[in-house]
Design a protein around this motif. Structure first.
Motif, PDB file in Angstrom:
ATOM      1  N   ALA A  87      42.334   5.853   9.879  1.00 37.35           N
ATOM      2  CA  ALA A  87      42.225   4.522   9.275  1.00 37.35           C
ATOM      3  C   ALA A  87      41.627   3.533  10.265  1.00 37.35           C
ATOM      4  O   ALA A  87      40.832   2.674   9.892  1.00 37.35           O
ATOM      5  CB  ALA A  87      43.594   4.039   8.822  1.00 37.35           C
ATOM      6  N   GLN A  88      42.012   3.672  11.517  1.00 40.61           N
ATOM      7  CA  GLN A  88      41.553   2.735  12.548  1.00 40.61           C
ATOM      8  C   GLN A  88      41.315   3.515  13.834  1.00 40.61           C
ATOM      9  O   GLN A  88      42.168   4.307  14.238  1.00 40.61           O
ATOM     10  CB  GLN A  88      42.635   1.662  12.758  1.00 40.61           C
ATOM     11  CG  GLN A  88      42.171   0.482  13.555  1.00 40.61           C
ATOM     12  CD  GLN A  88      43.263  -0.550  13.858  1.00 40.61           C
ATOM     13  OE1 GLN A  88      42.966  -1.552  14.463  1.00 40.61           O
ATOM     14  NE2 GLN A  88      44.499  -0.316  13.484  1.00 40.61           N
ATOM     15  N   GLY A  89      40.173   3.302  14.440  1.00 38.12           N
ATOM     16  CA  GLY A  89      39.854   4.042  15.656  1.00 38.12           C
ATOM     17  C   GLY A  89      39.974   3.165  16.885  1.00 38.12           C
ATOM     18  O   GLY A  89      40.727   2.188  16.907  1.00 38.12           O
ATOM     19  N   SER A  95      43.958  -4.137  15.697  1.00 38.84           N
ATOM     20  CA  SER A  95      45.056  -4.113  16.676  1.00 38.84           C
ATOM     21  C   SER A  95      44.818  -3.169  17.847  1.00 38.84           C
ATOM     22  O   SER A  95      45.653  -3.099  18.733  1.00 38.84           O
ATOM     23  CB  SER A  95      46.369  -3.729  15.972  1.00 38.84           C
ATOM     24  OG  SER A  95      46.257  -2.450  15.391  1.00 38.84           O
ATOM     25  N   HIS A  96      43.717  -2.429  17.871  1.00 34.66           N
ATOM     26  CA  HIS A  96      43.500  -1.498  18.979  1.00 34.66           C
ATOM     27  C   HIS A  96      42.649  -2.165  20.060  1.00 34.66           C
ATOM     28  O   HIS A  96      41.428  -2.002  20.124  1.00 34.66           O
ATOM     29  CB  HIS A  96      42.876  -0.196  18.471  1.00 34.66           C
ATOM     30  CG  HIS A  96      43.805   0.563  17.578  1.00 34.66           C
ATOM     31  ND1 HIS A  96      43.445   1.706  16.924  1.00 34.66           N
ATOM     32  CD2 HIS A  96      45.096   0.338  17.251  1.00 34.66           C
ATOM     33  CE1 HIS A  96      44.482   2.153  16.218  1.00 34.66           C
ATOM     34  NE2 HIS A  96      45.486   1.323  16.397  1.00 34.66           N
ATOM     35  N   ARG A  97      43.379  -2.889  20.887  1.00 37.84           N
ATOM     36  CA  ARG A  97      42.772  -3.665  21.976  1.00 37.84           C
ATOM     37  C   ARG A  97      43.656  -3.520  23.208  1.00 37.84           C
ATOM     38  O   ARG A  97      44.804  -3.094  23.107  1.00 37.84           O
ATOM     39  CB  ARG A  97      42.728  -5.146  21.602  1.00 37.84           C
ATOM     40  CG  ARG A  97      41.753  -5.466  20.518  1.00 37.84           C
ATOM     41  CD  ARG A  97      40.398  -5.761  21.105  1.00 37.84           C
ATOM     42  NE  ARG A  97      39.363  -5.673  20.099  1.00 37.84           N
ATOM     43  CZ  ARG A  97      38.073  -5.573  20.372  1.00 37.84           C
ATOM     44  NH1 ARG A  97      37.671  -5.548  21.614  1.00 37.84           N
ATOM     45  NH2 ARG A  97      37.182  -5.486  19.435  1.00 37.84           N
ATOM     46  N   ALA A 103      43.515   3.891  21.021  1.00 43.86           N
ATOM     47  CA  ALA A 103      44.510   4.418  20.068  1.00 43.86           C
ATOM     48  C   ALA A 103      43.827   4.848  18.774  1.00 43.86           C
ATOM     49  O   ALA A 103      42.727   4.390  18.451  1.00 43.86           O
ATOM     50  CB  ALA A 103      45.551   3.352  19.770  1.00 43.86           C
ATOM     51  N   TRP A 104      44.512   5.762  18.067  1.00 44.38           N
ATOM     52  CA  TRP A 104      44.074   6.154  16.717  1.00 44.38           C
ATOM     53  C   TRP A 104      45.208   5.880  15.743  1.00 44.38           C
ATOM     54  O   TRP A 104      46.380   6.022  16.097  1.00 44.38           O
ATOM     55  CB  TRP A 104      43.777   7.656  16.635  1.00 44.38           C
ATOM     56  CG  TRP A 104      42.533   8.114  17.281  1.00 44.38           C
ATOM     57  CD1 TRP A 104      41.272   8.078  16.757  1.00 44.38           C
ATOM     58  CD2 TRP A 104      42.407   8.751  18.562  1.00 44.38           C
ATOM     59  NE1 TRP A 104      40.378   8.640  17.651  1.00 44.38           N
ATOM     60  CE2 TRP A 104      41.050   9.053  18.753  1.00 44.38           C
ATOM     61  CE3 TRP A 104      43.316   9.089  19.566  1.00 44.38           C
ATOM     62  CZ2 TRP A 104      40.569   9.681  19.898  1.00 44.38           C
ATOM     63  CZ3 TRP A 104      42.844   9.707  20.703  1.00 44.38           C
ATOM     64  CH2 TRP A 104      41.490   9.997  20.874  1.00 44.38           C
ATOM     65  N   ASP A 105      44.861   5.543  14.494  1.00 47.63           N
ATOM     66  CA  ASP A 105      45.819   5.523  13.393  1.00 47.63           C
ATOM     67  C   ASP A 105      45.470   6.686  12.484  1.00 47.63           C
ATOM     68  O   ASP A 105      44.467   6.638  11.754  1.00 47.63           O
ATOM     69  CB  ASP A 105      45.731   4.200  12.611  1.00 47.63           C
ATOM     70  CG  ASP A 105      46.324   3.038  13.397  1.00 47.63           C
ATOM     71  OD1 ASP A 105      47.100   3.288  14.349  1.00 47.63           O
ATOM     72  OD2 ASP A 105      46.009   1.889  13.051  1.00 47.63           O
ATOM     73  N   PHE A 106      46.289   7.756  12.569  1.00 48.41           N
ATOM     74  CA  PHE A 106      46.053   8.944  11.747  1.00 48.41           C
ATOM     75  C   PHE A 106      46.851   8.828  10.453  1.00 48.41           C
ATOM     76  O   PHE A 106      48.091   8.796  10.490  1.00 48.41           O
ATOM     77  CB  PHE A 106      46.483  10.205  12.499  1.00 48.41           C
ATOM     78  CG  PHE A 106      45.622  10.527  13.692  1.00 48.41           C
ATOM     79  CD1 PHE A 106      44.273  10.844  13.526  1.00 48.41           C
ATOM     80  CD2 PHE A 106      46.149  10.533  14.981  1.00 48.41           C
ATOM     81  CE1 PHE A 106      43.474  11.160  14.631  1.00 48.41           C
ATOM     82  CE2 PHE A 106      45.360  10.843  16.083  1.00 48.41           C
ATOM     83  CZ  PHE A 106      44.022  11.164  15.905  1.00 48.41           C
ATOM     84  N   PRO A 186      51.806   4.500   5.681  1.00 46.97           N
ATOM     85  CA  PRO A 186      52.335   5.578   6.527  1.00 46.97           C
ATOM     86  C   PRO A 186      51.243   6.170   7.418  1.00 46.97           C
ATOM     87  O   PRO A 186      50.203   6.582   6.910  1.00 46.97           O
ATOM     88  CB  PRO A 186      52.813   6.632   5.511  1.00 46.97           C
ATOM     89  CG  PRO A 186      52.760   5.986   4.178  1.00 46.97           C
ATOM     90  CD  PRO A 186      51.807   4.840   4.262  1.00 46.97           C
ATOM     91  N   HIS A 187      51.462   6.167   8.706  1.00 44.44           N
ATOM     92  CA  HIS A 187      50.497   6.788   9.610  1.00 44.44           C
ATOM     93  C   HIS A 187      51.140   7.006  10.971  1.00 44.44           C
ATOM     94  O   HIS A 187      52.214   6.475  11.260  1.00 44.44           O
ATOM     95  CB  HIS A 187      49.231   5.928   9.751  1.00 44.44           C
ATOM     96  CG  HIS A 187      49.406   4.674  10.572  1.00 44.44           C
ATOM     97  ND1 HIS A 187      49.932   3.504  10.067  1.00 44.44           N
ATOM     98  CD2 HIS A 187      49.127   4.413  11.878  1.00 44.44           C
ATOM     99  CE1 HIS A 187      49.950   2.585  11.017  1.00 44.44           C
ATOM    100  NE2 HIS A 187      49.476   3.103  12.143  1.00 44.44           N
ATOM    101  N   LEU A 188      50.454   7.780  11.793  1.00 45.01           N
ATOM    102  CA  LEU A 188      50.862   7.977  13.178  1.00 45.01           C
ATOM    103  C   LEU A 188      49.925   7.179  14.073  1.00 45.01           C
ATOM    104  O   LEU A 188      48.703   7.383  14.033  1.00 45.01           O
ATOM    105  CB  LEU A 188      50.784   9.471  13.537  1.00 45.01           C
ATOM    106  CG  LEU A 188      50.923   9.779  15.035  1.00 45.01           C
ATOM    107  CD1 LEU A 188      52.336   9.482  15.532  1.00 45.01           C
ATOM    108  CD2 LEU A 188      50.556  11.225  15.316  1.00 45.01           C
ATOM    109  N   HIS A 189      50.484   6.276  14.856  1.00 48.16           N
ATOM    110  CA  HIS A 189      49.690   5.567  15.874  1.00 48.16           C
ATOM    111  C   HIS A 189      49.842   6.389  17.151  1.00 48.16           C
ATOM    112  O   HIS A 189      50.953   6.607  17.621  1.00 48.16           O
ATOM    113  CB  HIS A 189      50.243   4.155  16.052  1.00 48.16           C
ATOM    114  CG  HIS A 189      49.630   3.384  17.183  1.00 48.16           C
ATOM    115  ND1 HIS A 189      48.595   2.497  17.013  1.00 48.16           N
ATOM    116  CD2 HIS A 189      49.930   3.359  18.511  1.00 48.16           C
ATOM    117  CE1 HIS A 189      48.275   1.959  18.189  1.00 48.16           C
ATOM    118  NE2 HIS A 189      49.065   2.472  19.112  1.00 48.16           N
ATOM    119  N   PHE A 190      48.719   6.876  17.673  1.00 46.38           N
ATOM    120  CA  PHE A 190      48.746   7.758  18.847  1.00 46.38           C
ATOM    121  C   PHE A 190      47.838   7.207  19.929  1.00 46.38           C
ATOM    122  O   PHE A 190      46.669   6.880  19.671  1.00 46.38           O
ATOM    123  CB  PHE A 190      48.282   9.166  18.442  1.00 46.38           C
ATOM    124  CG  PHE A 190      48.233  10.127  19.592  1.00 46.38           C
ATOM    125  CD1 PHE A 190      49.376  10.801  20.010  1.00 46.38           C
ATOM    126  CD2 PHE A 190      47.037  10.361  20.273  1.00 46.38           C
ATOM    127  CE1 PHE A 190      49.335  11.684  21.094  1.00 46.38           C
ATOM    128  CE2 PHE A 190      46.986  11.242  21.353  1.00 46.38           C
ATOM    129  CZ  PHE A 190      48.141  11.901  21.764  1.00 46.38           C
TER     130      PHE A 190
HETATM  131 ZN   LIG Z   1      47.463   1.730  15.528  1.00 43.74          ZN
END
Ligand SMILES: [Zn+2]
Length: 222
Positions: A87-89, A95-97, A103-106, A186-190
């Motif tokens: 969803a977000q790379g 928010s990935h700063r 970070a990834w949002d899987f 629902p996702h995993l932030h990694f």
């Molecule tokens: Zn995230």
């Protein structure tokens, strides 16, 4: 802040140009507006803004920063027979700063398993939180023993299967996907950090360098 504002501006500009182009095309061919009702137009606007976000609002950072996938000690943190879309790379305006730059949002279904991307020792574990909001969500941190550590966030309440101090192996089922903390789906932030807390660019041995808008099946060849 300036970068975020600029990205939002370019996203709006792209959406406007895209939809104006469609409107001009319709007029020139004497066709009606193709998206029908207001609801459909809203959906088109949503897809157009996501497309613009993927094109301009997120992405890998400098590709030369990344170690090659072949030597990677990281595997995708979900089962190999399941697909996940990003969803977000990296480097995202949302928010990935900063310390979450890489970070990834899987996207994964609620309560689906989260697997350890790499072995190590659990150094943080919180799974008692619930609900969505701007607070630190449930998470597990695994220290890899070389100064780096991986953060797995937004875990479903009460699903952590490991305790602080425990050793985990790559592929171990450590918790389940949830949506606790700063999340709307629902996702995993990694993300992987170095010893100083800076986010590290990594690739995965099985899925390479995932990018926003892409979907990945770990069991398929790179
Ligand atoms: Zn995230």
């Amino acid at each position: 802040m300036f970068v975020a504002l600029a990205a939002v501006f370019f996203t709006m500009l792209t959406m406007t140009l895209l939809l104006t182009a469609v409107a001009v095309w319709c007029l020139s061919l004497g066709k009606p507006w193709p998206f029908g009702s207001m609801a459909n137009s809203g959906l088109v606007l949503l897809y157009a803004s996501y497309l613009a976000f993927v094109m301009f609002g997120t992405g890998p950072t400098d590709v030369h920063d990344y170690p090659v996938a072949d030597n990677s000690q990281y595997a995708a943190p979900w089962p190999t027979d399941a697909r996940s879309c990003v969803a977000q790379g990296h480097r995202s305006v949302v928010s990935h700063r900063g310390t979450h730059l890489h970070a990834w949002d899987f996207l994964r279904p609620m309560h689906s398993p989260i697997l350890a991307a790499r072995g190590g020792r659990v150094v943080a574990q919180l799974d008692s939180g619930h609900g969505v909001g701007w607070f630190e969500g449930n998470h597990i941190t695994v220290d890899h023993g070389d100064g780096s550590s991986a953060l797995y966030a937004h875990l479903a309440q009460g699903t952590a299967r490991v305790q602080i101090g425990e050793q985990v192996l790559q592929g171990d089922h450590i918790a389940d996907v949830g949506m606790v903390g700063k999340t709307l789906f629902p996702h995993l932030h990694f993300v992987v950090h170095d010893a100083d807390g800076a986010s590290l660019p990594i690739q995965f041995s099985d899925i390479g360098l995932p990018v926003a808008g892409g979907c990945y099946l770990p069991s398929s060849e790179l």
